[in-house]
Design an enzyme around this catalytic site. Structure first.
Site, mmCIF file in Angstrom:
data_model
loop_
_atom_site.group_PDB
_atom_site.id
_atom_site.type_symbol
_atom_site.label_atom_id
_atom_site.label_comp_id
_atom_site.label_asym_id
_atom_site.label_seq_id
_atom_site.Cartn_x
_atom_site.Cartn_y
_atom_site.Cartn_z
ATOM 1 N N CYS A 116 43.562 25.000 46.612
ATOM 2 C CA CYS A 116 44.447 24.993 47.781
ATOM 3 C C CYS A 116 43.862 23.976 48.739
ATOM 4 O O CYS A 116 42.646 23.984 48.990
ATOM 5 C CB CYS A 116 44.477 26.381 48.434
ATOM 6 S SG CYS A 116 45.198 26.402 50.098
ATOM 7 N N CYS A 162 49.851 19.894 48.656
ATOM 8 C CA CYS A 162 49.804 21.354 48.685
ATOM 9 C C CYS A 162 49.917 21.873 47.253
ATOM 10 O O CYS A 162 50.898 21.594 46.560
ATOM 11 C CB CYS A 162 50.982 21.847 49.514
ATOM 12 S SG CYS A 162 51.179 23.629 49.537
HETATM 13 N N1 DGL Z 1 47.619 24.008 51.447
HETATM 14 C C1 DGL Z 1 48.388 24.765 50.553
HETATM 15 C C2 DGL Z 1 47.916 24.747 49.131
HETATM 16 O O1 DGL Z 1 47.316 23.779 48.745
HETATM 17 C C3 DGL Z 1 49.137 25.961 51.021
HETATM 18 C C4 DGL Z 1 48.419 27.073 51.648
HETATM 19 C C5 DGL Z 1 49.394 28.062 52.202
HETATM 20 O O2 DGL Z 1 50.239 27.656 52.983
HETATM 21 O O3 DGL Z 1 49.306 29.238 51.833
HETATM 22 O O4 DGL Z 1 48.155 25.650 48.375
#
Ligand code: DGL
Length: 337
Positions: A180, A74
């Site tokens: 993301c 993430c």
């Molecule tokens: N998948 C996440 C990222 O790479 C988080 C997205 C989220 O929960 O807002 O930033």
């Protein structure tokens, strides 16, 4: 819960980290604990302290499982609190950073799509600053997309169509960086919309994980963690059923004979119906085409966190038919639940 110790923890606010997990599996041969916090996703609009507190819950679970290493699958969590997690936990932590440098080498206008929390973080802004100085021919635009990750989460469950143009910045970039991990599900659509190359950081994360595993003998049994040089050839589990130990070994041997890279997955329900009903243990067997037929070739995947069922089924759907959502040239589609 019967989860083996010494595996690799993967953490994301929800589904996005599945694309990272997928990129890391070839040749891993270790149990995987995927912790997706879907009930509280998205994180991108949350205050830092909340994101840290949620991440610590996942990392406490990894700690209890004595993982060999953890991957923050993430960008938001990495941007906000990777350093604090590294300080607090005894195992090595691999972070997710947008592939800004790779895109910037090409020069031109670059859109970096990120969550608001990532866009505001010092870590991310300093990365953009460094890369901008290194490649002055690149014009880097940081583009927060406040709604996009939430849409991906919902769409996977409901099949609802994402109104992509209204959620993305307008303009004509020369390249787009998916900052993301949720956005990787939309790689193909985003590329088609802008008509330019799209970059994500998943392969870089996988490389870093393997580098750490091959250098960190102290964390457990030594690993000969070398990645297979060719991409996996996908085979689907025709009936979606689990494999018995014997079948696993048989499959493994067969694949080794063919010298192919194969993936097979299915839920192994264990001994009793009770366990099946709980749907706690999702086992996905991944086989790599090394000339070995040992059980060590498989990564068993255990889904933890609030959305273990949805994560498991999304993961399986990513592997049905063709490999989806993992970058490369095949592109992605949001799997329907
Ligand atoms: N998948 C996440 C990222 O790479 C988080 C997205 C989220 O929960 O807002 O930033």
């Amino acid at each position: 819960m019967d989860i083996p110790e010494g595996g690799i923890g993967f953490f994301d606010s929800g589904l996005g980290g599945l694309t990272v997990l997928s990129a890391c599996l070839d040749g891993l041969g270790l149990p995987v604990c995927y912790y997706g916090d879907n009930a509280r996703a998205p994180y991108g609009g949350l205050p830092e302290e909340k994101i840290l507190a949620y991440a610590e819950e996942a990392f406490d679970a990894f700690s209890a499982l004595r993982v060999r290493a953890a991957v923050i699958a993430c960008n938001t969590v990495t941007a906000v609190c990777a350093d604090r997690l590294r300080e607090k936990y005894p195992f090595p932590v691999v972070g997710a950073e947008p592939a800004v440098r790779v895109a910037a080498r090409r020069g031109g206008r670059i859109f970096v799509l990120v969550t608001p929390a990532t866009a505001q973080s010092g870590r991310f802004l300093s990365l953009c600053g460094r890369v901008g100085r290194e490649f002055p021919a690149a014009r880097i635009s940081v583009c927060p997309c406040p709604e996009l990750a939430g849409w991906v989460e919902r769409s996977v469950r409901t099949g609802e169509k994402i109104p992509l143009p209204s959620l993305l910045p307008s303009g004509k970039p020369d390249a787009v960086v998916l900052g993301c991990t949720h956005y990787v599900f939309l790689r193909e659509e985003i590329g088609a919309l802008y008509g330019c190359p799209v970059f994500d950081g998943n392969e870089g994360i996988a490389r870093e994980l393997f580098r750490i595993l091959s250098s960190r003998r102290a964390c457990g049994r030594p690993l000969a963690a070398t990645r297979p040089s060719r991409p996996p050839l996908l085979t689907t589990a025709a009936d979606g059923k689990g494999l018995s130990e014997g079948e696993v070994d048989g499959f493994s041997r067969k694949a080794a004979e063919r010298e192919e890279l194969c993936f097979r997955f299915g839920e192994k329900t264990g001994k009793g119906e009770e366990e099946k009903e709980k749907n706690i243990r999702s086992r996905i067997f991944c086989e790599i085409g090394q000339k070995r037929g040992k059980k060590g070739d498989f990564s068993e995947i255990f889904f933890l966190g609030s959305g273990k069922t949805v994560n498991k089924s999304a993961y399986e759907q990513m592997f049905v038919g063709k490999k989806r959502g993992m970058g490369g040239e095949t592109g992605s589609k949001i799997p329907k639940s």
